[in-house]
Design a protein around this motif. Structure first.
Motif, PDB file in Angstrom:
ATOM      1  N   GLU A 144       0.855  -1.180  -0.009  1.00  0.00           N
ATOM      2  CA  GLU A 144      -0.131   0.100  -0.017  1.00  0.00           C
ATOM      3  C   GLU A 144       0.867   1.300  -0.020  1.00  0.00           C
ATOM      4  O   GLU A 144       0.568   2.097  -0.880  1.00  0.00           O
ATOM      5  N   ASP A 145       1.738   1.241   0.886  1.00  0.00           N
ATOM      6  CA  ASP A 145       2.556   2.636   0.877  1.00  0.00           C
ATOM      7  C   ASP A 145       3.994   2.256  -0.169  1.00  0.00           C
ATOM      8  O   ASP A 145       4.494   3.274  -0.227  1.00  0.00           O
ATOM      9  N   GLY A 146       4.117   1.264  -0.823  1.00  0.00           N
ATOM     10  CA  GLY A 146       5.360   1.013  -1.665  1.00  0.00           C
ATOM     11  C   GLY A 146       6.675   1.195  -1.015  1.00  0.00           C
ATOM     12  O   GLY A 146       7.657   1.818  -1.498  1.00  0.00           O
ATOM     13  N   THR A 147       6.734   0.832   0.323  1.00  0.00           N
ATOM     14  CA  THR A 147       8.111   0.777   1.126  1.00  0.00           C
ATOM     15  C   THR A 147       8.307  -0.562   1.776  1.00  0.00           C
ATOM     16  O   THR A 147       7.450  -1.509   1.425  1.00  0.00           O
ATOM     17  N   GLY A 148       9.571  -0.561   2.376  1.00  0.00           N
ATOM     18  CA  GLY A 148       9.953  -1.976   2.940  1.00  0.00           C
ATOM     19  C   GLY A 148      11.036  -2.444   2.294  1.00  0.00           C
ATOM     20  O   GLY A 148      11.884  -1.644   1.856  1.00  0.00           O
ATOM     21  N   SER A 149      11.352  -3.745   2.468  1.00  0.00           N
ATOM     22  CA  SER A 149      12.366  -4.493   2.005  1.00  0.00           C
ATOM     23  C   SER A 149      12.021  -5.701   1.428  1.00  0.00           C
ATOM     24  O   SER A 149      10.985  -6.127   1.612  1.00  0.00           O
ATOM     25  N   ARG A 150      12.714  -6.358   0.448  1.00  0.00           N
ATOM     26  CA  ARG A 150      12.431  -7.570  -0.187  1.00  0.00           C
ATOM     27  C   ARG A 150      13.914  -8.273  -0.612  1.00  0.00           C
ATOM     28  O   ARG A 150      14.830  -7.569  -0.320  1.00  0.00           O
ATOM     29  N   SER A 151      13.790  -9.341  -1.017  1.00  0.00           N
ATOM     30  CA  SER A 151      15.352 -10.060  -1.328  1.00  0.00           C
ATOM     31  C   SER A 151      14.871 -11.076  -2.454  1.00  0.00           C
ATOM     32  O   SER A 151      13.799 -11.633  -2.709  1.00  0.00           O
ATOM     33  N   VAL A 152      15.951 -11.477  -3.303  1.00  0.00           N
ATOM     34  CA  VAL A 152      16.076 -12.215  -4.187  1.00  0.00           C
ATOM     35  C   VAL A 152      16.922 -13.357  -3.800  1.00  0.00           C
ATOM     36  O   VAL A 152      18.214 -12.939  -3.598  1.00  0.00           O
TER      37      VAL A 152
END
Length: 139
Positions: free
Chosen positions: A54-62
């Motif tokens: 919703e906010d288009g924030t945070g973190s992610r990983s591959v």
């Protein structure tokens, strides 16, 4: 509107990503098409569990397997924009394998990321012939 990489020696993509849920998985697949033998990434998994959509924030990983090793790259989320540190981290991994080739990056001056997989001599010749500067890492 179907994303489909091809084997033509260059991988170009819009850094404002259309398929935001798979942006880094697709990036690894696209890069692998630069040399399917040498860059044969397997078991590519993108973890978006820490993304606030919703906010288009945070973190992610591959994460992926390559050359008998398992790798993980983290990315900062900024909406649908590609985090160029992922490309840099992938290049560091490739360089650490001592293949003699690596990724080189340039742009169209707007939103297009352009990636080559080559040796330093090819990159130097390309720059000399085209006047276009190739970077080892995104600035």
């Amino acid at each position: 509107m179907t994303w489909k990489p091809s084997e033509n020696g260059v991988y170009a993509f819009d850094v404002e990503i259309f398929d935001v849920e798979n942006m880094y998985k697709n990036f690894l697949i696209g890069v692998s098409y630069l040399d399917r033998e040498e860059l044969n990434f397997t078991n590519i998994v993108e973890d978006t569990s820490l993304v606030d959509w919703e906010d288009g924030t945070g973190s992610r990983s591959v994460s992926f397997d390559w050359n008998g090793q398992h790798f993980n790259i983290d990315a900062k989320v900024e909406g649908d924009w590609f985090d160029s540190s992922v490309a840099d981290d992938l290049n560091r991994i490739i360089i650490s394998q001592d293949i003699g080739k690596q990724l080189y990056f340039t742009s169209d001056g707007y939103q297009e990321g352009i990636v080559f997989y080559c040796d330093k001599e090819w990159a130097n010749d390309f720059e000399k012939d085209t006047g276009l500067k190739l970077e080892e890492f995104n600035q």
